[in-house]
Design a protein around this motif. Sequence first.
Motif, PDB file in Angstrom:
ATOM      1  N   LEU A   1       0.842  -1.186   0.000  1.00  0.00           N
ATOM      2  CA  LEU A   1       0.000   0.000   0.000  1.00  0.00           C
ATOM      3  C   LEU A   1       0.882   1.243   0.000  1.00  0.00           C
ATOM      4  N   PRO A   2       0.523   2.261  -0.739  1.00  0.00           N
ATOM      5  CA  PRO A   2       1.329   3.483  -0.721  1.00  0.00           C
ATOM      6  C   PRO A   2       1.187   4.208   0.617  1.00  0.00           C
ATOM      7  N   ARG A   3       2.224   4.937   1.023  1.00  0.00           N
ATOM      8  CA  ARG A   3       2.171   5.724   2.264  1.00  0.00           C
ATOM      9  C   ARG A   3       1.246   6.917   2.038  1.00  0.00           C
ATOM     10  N   ARG A   4       0.328   7.121   2.970  1.00  0.00           N
ATOM     11  CA  ARG A   4      -0.613   8.226   2.849  1.00  0.00           C
ATOM     12  C   ARG A   4      -0.609   9.015   4.138  1.00  0.00           C
ATOM     13  N   GLY A   5      -0.571  10.338   4.035  1.00  0.00           N
ATOM     14  CA  GLY A   5      -0.701  11.198   5.196  1.00  0.00           C
ATOM     15  C   GLY A   5       0.557  11.288   6.032  1.00  0.00           C
TER      16      GLY A   5
ATOM     17  N   SER B   1       3.026  10.716   9.391  1.00  0.00           N
ATOM     18  CA  SER B   1       3.378   9.591  10.245  1.00  0.00           C
ATOM     19  C   SER B   1       2.780   9.818  11.634  1.00  0.00           C
TER      20      SER B   1
END
Length: 126
Positions: free
Chosen positions: A31-35, A37
Amino acid sequence: MQSPANMAASKVKQDMPPPGGYGPIDYKRNLPRRGLSGYSMFAVGIGTLLFGYWSMMKWNRERRVLQMLRENLEEEAIIMKDVPDWKVGESVFHTMRWVTPIMGELYGLRTNEEILNATYGFIWYT
């Protein structure tokens, strides 16, 4: 119906893997990193709280100053009631814009204990 011996001798070609085998199967979650941390969201939350507390303390300080000015005006009206042509609360600065009150203007009619407490903070010794 055919006998088991005849079945083994049949000419049906069975599906087999290609030479060298099949390629690897992608089974991991990708899954792509979103938002932001977790640490970033925590820092934003702490910053928001600090800003809120700072603004709340600033507003309370301003409210306290306005309350003291109102009490001073009431005291001035009592003290100067016998002086003719005295206008209670008239600005000594001859301006219409807000001028931050100085310490003497705020605490001029207060006790020495209140003046010392405002100037130096709470002192344990007397």
